[in-house]
Design an enzyme around this catalytic site. Structure first.
Site, PDB file in Angstrom:
ATOM      1  CG  ASP A 260      -1.684  -2.093  -6.530  1.00  0.00           C
ATOM      2  OD1 ASP A 260      -1.214  -3.230  -6.382  1.00  0.00           O
ATOM      3  OD2 ASP A 260      -2.324  -1.503  -5.644  1.00  0.00           O
TER       4      ASP A 260
ATOM      5  NE  ARG B  91      -0.227  -8.366  -6.067  1.00  0.00           N
ATOM      6  CZ  ARG B  91      -0.021  -7.107  -5.676  1.00  0.00           C
ATOM      7  NH1 ARG B  91      -0.463  -6.100  -6.428  1.00  0.00           N
ATOM      8  NH2 ARG B  91       0.613  -6.848  -4.563  1.00  0.00           N
TER       9      ARG B  91
ATOM     10  CE  LYS C 107      -5.740   1.260  -7.972  1.00  0.00           C
ATOM     11  NZ  LYS C 107      -5.714   0.015  -7.212  1.00  0.00           N
TER      12      LYS C 107
ATOM     13  CB  ALA D 142     -10.204  -5.469 -12.175  1.00  0.00           C
TER      14      ALA D 142
END
Length: 307
Positions: free
Chosen positions: A132, A182, A98, A187
């Site tokens: 991410d 990805r 992250k 979320a």
């Protein structure tokens, strides 16, 4: 938005709950479903067990929004140690990080330099580094850093969230530079005007996956989802368009749909398991519950069973 999902995502951002819920025994018992432990060694051991079954892994050291440059440097050093151990153990594994865990809130340029060190070390051992994706305010800064990394290191990828209105254009831009992505549904709790409705997220995910296959300049495509029926539909459409199972990768979280992970791998799909670890697991754990609100009942059952 699903009311249960909305409630869980609100709880994920609540500081008081974040300080108190992780102390509860049944919460800690439940989070064990999603991660093998809090330490690097526990994560590596889980990765080795999966490697014995022929399933590669991606590691994430949990944490976000750090508050000092020293903490960001410590996180970078942690990942460098992890990469050393991956190399030393000959493990088929990579890392995903992250940007806010490496200081994006503090200094984007210093964050880029830390990520560059990780990308360089990953390249030296023949592994990928993935970024991410976090909530909407971080999308542009993350993509900006990724594009800079991608100019120097092909072994880099970025997570893209299908539920954002902007994502089709982001994917088109990334395809133009041969990026690896990805693809996830998404979320985070976001403003209603930036996300698409639940009923169309699956259709958008499928469309983006197939577009990437058709237009990719050689980058990796990872489909990170536990929606097995959707994966089956993507497989059907991809096969009809002339793509076989090796054209993309399926990624699932540690401990979720384990039987499906093994079945898909046995059927010839490229399957990778995402292993997260660390002590700062509360926000991440709550977002996992929000993806599948029925998992709340697992926590309740743990509470009853453990008294």
């Amino acid at each position: 938005m699903n009311p249960a999902r909305e409630t869980i995502l609100l709880a994920a951002r609540n500081r008081w709950l974040g300080e108190h819920l992780p102390r509860l025994r049944f919460v800690r018992a439940t989070v064990g479903r999603f991660m093998p432990g809090e330490t690097m060694e526990e994560a590596l051991e889980a990765g080795e067990r999966l490697a014995a079954e022929g399933i590669p892994v991606t590691f994430t050291f949990l944490g976000e929004n750090i508050e000092s440059a020293a903490d960001a440097e410590a996180v970078a050093d942690h990942y460098l140690r992890l990469l050393d151990l991956i190399e030393g153990r000959g493990l088929d594994a990579e890392v995903s990080v992250k940007p806010t865990h490496l200081g994006l809130d503090l200094d984007p340029e210093e964050t880029f330099q830390r990520l560059r060190r990780l990308a360089k070390r990953s390249a030296a051992i023949g592994k990928y580094l993935f970024l991410d994706m976090e909530s909407v305010p971080y999308v542009d800064p993350t993509l900006s850093i990724y594009r800079r990394l991608r100019e120097e290191f092909e072994n880099t990828g970025v997570c893209i969230q299908a539920y954002l209105h902007r994502t089709p254009q982001d994917v088109a831009d990334l395809l133009a530079v041969g990026a690896s992505i990805r693809l996830v549904k998404g979320a985070y709790r976001e403003p209603g005007d930036v996300v698409i409705r639940n009923r169309t997220i699956r259709a958008t995910f499928q469309k983006l996956a197939l577009e990437f296959l058709r237009l990719s300049g050689g980058g990796r495509l990872a489909l990170a989802t536990h929606d097995v029926p959707m994966l089956a539909e993507i497989e059907r459409r991809a096969a009809a368009a002339g793509f076989d199972k090796s054209a993309y990768e399926i990624q699932m979280l540690y401990g979720i749909r384990v039987a499906d992970q093994r079945r898909l791998a046995a059927e010839g799909f490229r399957v990778r398991v995402l292993i997260s670890y660390g002590t700062h697991w509360y926000p991440w754990f709550m977002r996992r519950l929000a993806e599948h609100p029925g998992n709340v009942w697992l926590a309740v059952r743990n509470l009853i069973a453990r008294g």
